[in-house]
Design an enzyme around this catalytic site. Structure first.
Site, PDB file in Angstrom:
ATOM      1  N   ARG A 231     -12.029  15.804   7.462  1.00 14.08           N
ATOM      2  CA  ARG A 231     -12.851  16.182   6.381  1.00 14.08           C
ATOM      3  C   ARG A 231     -14.190  16.532   6.742  1.00 14.08           C
ATOM      4  NH1 ARG A 231     -11.235  10.978   2.927  1.00 14.08           N
ATOM      5  NH2 ARG A 231      -9.343  10.847   4.191  1.00 14.08           N
TER       6      ARG A 231
ATOM      7  N   ASP B  10      -7.993  13.152  16.866  1.00 13.29           N
ATOM      8  CA  ASP B  10      -7.858  11.800  17.256  1.00 13.29           C
ATOM      9  C   ASP B  10      -9.096  11.828  18.301  1.00 13.29           C
ATOM     10  OD1 ASP B  10      -7.209   9.770  19.137  1.00 13.29           O
ATOM     11  OD2 ASP B  10      -5.114   9.907  18.761  1.00 13.29           O
TER      12      ASP B  10
ATOM     13  N   LEU C   2     -14.879   3.392  10.061  1.00 17.82           N
ATOM     14  CA  LEU C   2     -14.804   4.804  10.716  1.00 17.82           C
ATOM     15  C   LEU C   2     -13.149   4.839  11.245  1.00 17.82           C
ATOM     16  CD1 LEU C   2     -17.993   4.937  13.158  1.00 17.82           C
ATOM     17  CD2 LEU C   2     -17.812   5.587  10.823  1.00 17.82           C
TER      18      LEU C   2
ATOM     19  N   ASN D 288       0.768  -1.071   0.068  1.00 21.06           N
ATOM     20  CA  ASN D 288       0.150  -0.095   0.140  1.00 21.06           C
ATOM     21  C   ASN D 288       0.743   1.079   0.000  1.00 21.06           C
ATOM     22  OD1 ASN D 288      -1.868   1.781   0.412  1.00 21.06           O
ATOM     23  ND2 ASN D 288      -2.656   1.016   2.334  1.00 21.06           N
TER      24      ASN D 288
ATOM     25  N   ARG E 288      -9.723   9.408  20.606  1.00 21.52           N
ATOM     26  CA  ARG E 288      -9.405   9.517  21.902  1.00 21.52           C
ATOM     27  C   ARG E 288      -9.219  10.602  22.734  1.00 21.52           C
ATOM     28  NH1 ARG E 288      -5.074   5.152  20.041  1.00 21.52           N
ATOM     29  NH2 ARG E 288      -4.914   6.708  18.410  1.00 21.52           N
TER      30      ARG E 288
ATOM     31  N   ASN F 244     -12.825   0.656  18.098  1.00 19.48           N
ATOM     32  CA  ASN F 244     -12.412   1.020  19.534  1.00 19.48           C
ATOM     33  C   ASN F 244     -13.140   1.774  20.275  1.00 19.48           C
ATOM     34  OD1 ASN F 244      -9.806  -0.410  19.495  1.00 19.48           O
ATOM     35  ND2 ASN F 244      -9.376   0.778  17.624  1.00 19.48           N
TER      36      ASN F 244
ATOM     37  N   ILE G 202     -11.823   3.807  14.681  1.00 16.79           N
ATOM     38  CA  ILE G 202     -13.027   4.233  15.813  1.00 16.79           C
ATOM     39  C   ILE G 202     -14.175   3.353  15.732  1.00 16.79           C
ATOM     40  CG2 ILE G 202     -14.685   6.125  15.897  1.00 16.79           C
ATOM     41  CD1 ILE G 202     -12.714   7.928  14.592  1.00 16.79           C
TER      42      ILE G 202
ATOM     43  N   LYS H 193       3.448   0.740   3.163  1.00 14.68           N
ATOM     44  CA  LYS H 193       3.045  -0.203   4.131  1.00 14.68           C
ATOM     45  C   LYS H 193       2.872  -1.715   3.361  1.00 14.68           C
ATOM     46  CE  LYS H 193      -0.258   2.476   6.668  1.00 14.68           C
ATOM     47  NZ  LYS H 193      -1.620   2.828   6.621  1.00 14.68           N
TER      48      LYS H 193
ATOM     49  N   GLU I 265      -7.812  -5.112   5.389  1.00 13.28           N
ATOM     50  CA  GLU I 265      -7.682  -4.896   4.094  1.00 13.28           C
ATOM     51  C   GLU I 265      -6.587  -5.387   3.260  1.00 13.28           C
ATOM     52  OE1 GLU I 265      -7.996  -0.645   5.512  1.00 13.28           O
ATOM     53  OE2 GLU I 265      -8.941  -0.553   3.764  1.00 13.28           O
TER      54      GLU I 265
ATOM     55  N   HIS J  34     -13.008   3.106   0.121  1.00 11.68           N
ATOM     56  CA  HIS J  34     -12.969   2.112   1.168  1.00 11.68           C
ATOM     57  C   HIS J  34     -13.420   0.826   0.645  1.00 11.68           C
ATOM     58  CE1 HIS J  34     -12.956   5.717   4.281  1.00 11.68           C
ATOM     59  NE2 HIS J  34     -11.713   5.267   4.088  1.00 11.68           N
TER      60      HIS J  34
ATOM     61  N   ARG K   7      -2.562  -2.043  -3.375  1.00  6.32           N
ATOM     62  CA  ARG K   7      -3.873  -1.489  -3.257  1.00  6.32           C
ATOM     63  C   ARG K   7      -3.774  -0.128  -4.265  1.00  6.32           C
ATOM     64  NH1 ARG K   7      -5.434   2.852   0.886  1.00  6.32           N
ATOM     65  NH2 ARG K   7      -7.646   2.914   0.850  1.00  6.32           N
TER      66      ARG K   7
HETATM   67  P1  ADP Z   1      -6.643   5.308   9.123  1.00  6.01           P
HETATM   68  O1  ADP Z   1      -7.863   5.874   8.285  1.00  6.01           O
HETATM   69  O2  ADP Z   1      -5.800   6.398   9.179  1.00  6.01           O
HETATM   70  O3  ADP Z   1      -6.459   3.813   8.768  1.00  6.01           O
HETATM   71  P2  ADP Z   1      -7.631   3.968  11.568  1.00  6.01           P
HETATM   72  O4  ADP Z   1      -8.417   3.037  10.982  1.00  6.01           O
HETATM   73  O5  ADP Z   1      -6.437   3.682  12.116  1.00  6.01           O
HETATM   74  O6  ADP Z   1      -7.356   5.340  10.578  1.00  6.01           O
HETATM   75  O7  ADP Z   1      -8.257   5.004  12.736  1.00  6.01           O
HETATM   76  C1  ADP Z   1      -7.875   6.164  13.391  1.00  6.01           C
HETATM   77  C2  ADP Z   1      -8.802   6.669  14.361  1.00  6.01           C
HETATM   78  O8  ADP Z   1      -9.027   5.711  15.165  1.00  6.01           O
HETATM   79  C3  ADP Z   1      -8.358   7.782  15.009  1.00  6.01           C
HETATM   80  O9  ADP Z   1      -9.299   8.952  15.137  1.00  6.01           O
HETATM   81  C4  ADP Z   1      -8.008   7.209  16.543  1.00  6.01           C
HETATM   82  O10 ADP Z   1      -8.206   8.425  17.447  1.00  6.01           O
HETATM   83  C5  ADP Z   1      -9.167   6.346  16.531  1.00  6.01           C
HETATM   84  N1  ADP Z   1      -8.865   5.347  17.680  1.00  6.01           N
HETATM   85  C6  ADP Z   1      -7.811   4.332  17.843  1.00  6.01           C
HETATM   86  N2  ADP Z   1      -7.902   3.799  18.926  1.00  6.01           N
HETATM   87  C7  ADP Z   1      -8.921   4.226  19.359  1.00  6.01           C
HETATM   88  C8  ADP Z   1      -9.630   4.114  20.656  1.00  6.01           C
HETATM   89  N3  ADP Z   1      -9.075   3.092  21.738  1.00  6.01           N
HETATM   90  N4  ADP Z   1     -10.676   4.585  21.365  1.00  6.01           N
HETATM   91  C9  ADP Z   1     -11.212   5.681  20.386  1.00  6.01           C
HETATM   92  N5  ADP Z   1     -10.727   5.744  19.077  1.00  6.01           N
HETATM   93  C10 ADP Z   1      -9.679   5.204  18.637  1.00  6.01           C
END
Ligand code: ADP
Length: 389
Positions: free
Chosen positions: A233, A274, A201, A7, A276, A326, A323, A14, A376, A174, A86
């Site tokens: 975005r 972020d 998400l 990727n 979190r 998690n 998101i 990656k 993916e 996606h 990808r």
């Molecule tokens: P990408 O599109 O870059 O692949 P990811 O699928 O890794 O993104 O998602 C990134 C998002 O996931 C960020 O907003 C991050 O804050 C959120 N995230 C990761 N771990 C947690 C968690 N434990 N709780 C809440 N949000 C999380």
């Protein structure tokens, strides 16, 4: 058989090496800051910081790592039967995994204008891999391909026909992730004749209506800014805002694009992309963070309603990516008060989905609600394997 999945971004690469058909990941890693003064290369637990002038040096480091007898991964480079790439945009042309040849590369190049940030980097990855893994078959897996099944009633915009003739339509993104988790969901439902909504998400975010195993509608459109609120975005906005910013406020088209792409979304609403941080701030009483979460979840809810109405029902709702996998807060807010649609989440299970195999469905829910981690890379490996078989 070994399949390498790549990727490539403009300054990153990656990769994962898979043993197929078992789907076991043997090596996972990332090269970062390619083209900068100091780069970083990581493969499994091996890390090195050094300048990586181009993607070529990154792939050479990877080859060295793979061939190192201490790691016991491969003895010859040619053990890698195929490289799965990808590729973000496949336009109207690519609806399937595709064996790469000169014609395919030329077409990917033609699509640069539709994905100026991604397709050029993807092509660099392909051309570099061709130089290094000379015997391997190179395969392109497109992020838009899964959405090519979206019927015209959902992919055409209500603008003059000439633009549709010039390929201005909904493409969606996606796709690899939506396809992967929807297939996993259908396995659980033991049927392909299903009505699903998949919620990817991550930093970027999109929702897809998957009807009978095929993408039926999705929230991203011609480009990846539409639909849900994302990290930086905007998601859906009124088009007039763009003209107002340009005509009345003096912003250039490039500036507006930058604002809607990089400075909007959760970053604009809560000062961070972020989730979190935003959850912590909201829990500590920060009103902006609270509103941002409500708006984020609200945008998801609107599309749950939209897609459920379009499919005349729903069998399962699937949360995935950073998101979705998690954040129990987002999952709770996005599904709250949807009992009238048959959607109810078990709050105890929602706090620890792993303990329940991702099943967070409430007792009175007629719709299954699942947290299914996306993969993916494995999907790319699988599609590549199937193509070359
Ligand atoms: P990408 O599109 O870059 O692949 P990811 O699928 O890794 O993104 O998602 C990134 C998002 O996931 C960020 O907003 C991050 O804050 C959120 N995230 C990761 N771990 C947690 C968690 N434990 N709780 C809440 N949000 C999380």
């Amino acid at each position: 058989m070994k399949i390498l999945v790549l990727n490539s971004g403009s300054s990153s690469l990656k990769f994962q090496l898979f043993d197929m058909p078992s789907g076991k990941a043997l090596v996972k890693g990332l090269a970062e800051r390619i083209g900068e003064k100091t780069g970083k290369f990581k493969a499994n637990d091996f890390v090195v910081e050094k300048a990586l002038p181009s993607h070529k040096e990154a792939l050479e480091l990877l080859t060295e790592y793979l061939l190192n007898p201490d790691h016991n991964i491969i003895a010859y480079k040619d053990e890698i039967a195929a490289v799965g790439h990808r590729v973000v945009h496949g336009g109207n042309t690519f609806v399937q995994p595709t064996l790469i040849n000169d014609e395919v590369k030329a077409k990917i190049k033609e699509l640069f204008s539709l994905a100026p940030l991604h397709n050029p980097a993807n092509l660099v990855g392909i051309e570099t891999a061709e130089q290094i893994f000379t015997k391997a078959r190179q395969v392109a897996i497109f992020d838009t391909a899964f959405h090519q099944s979206i019927p015209v009633v959902n992919h055409k915009y209500a603008i003059p026909e000439e633009f549709y003739q010039k390929d201005i339509r909904k493409y969606g993104f996606h796709g690899i992730s939506h396809q992967y988790v929807s297939r996993e969901a259908n396995k659980r439902l033991n049927s392909e004749n299903t009505k699903l909504i998949t919620l990817h998400l991550g930093n970027g975010a999109s929702a897809t209506a998957v009807l009978n195993g095929k993408s039926f509608d999705t929230t991203m459109g011609f480009g990846p800014m539409n639909g849900l609120i994302m990290g930086t975005r905007s998601g859906d906005i009124d088009q007039s805002i763009i003209f107002y910013m340009m005509d009345k406020m003096g912003y250039t088209a490039a500036e507006v694009q930058n604002i809607l792409n990089k400075k909007s979304g959760m970053m604009a609403l809560a000062g961070s992309n972020d989730l979190r941080d935003i959850e912590t701030a909201a829990a500590n009483g920060d009103k902006k963070a609270r509103l941002a979460l409500d708006m984020y979840a609200g945008a998801i809810k609107k599309y749950i309603g939209n897609f459920t109405a379009q499919m005349n029902g729903l069998d399962a709702l699937i949360f995935t990516a950073g998101i979705g996998e998690n954040s129990n807060v987002v999952r709770r807010l996005a599904t709250q008060s949807l009992e009238f649609l048959g959607i109810q989440v078990d709050e105890e299970k929602n706090k620890n989905p792993q303990a329940f195999n991702g099943d967070i469905t409430g007792e009175n829910s007629s719709v299954k609600v699942w947290v299914i981690p996306t993969n993916e890379e494995q999907e790319i490996a699988m599609q590549t394997f199937q193509l070359i078989q």
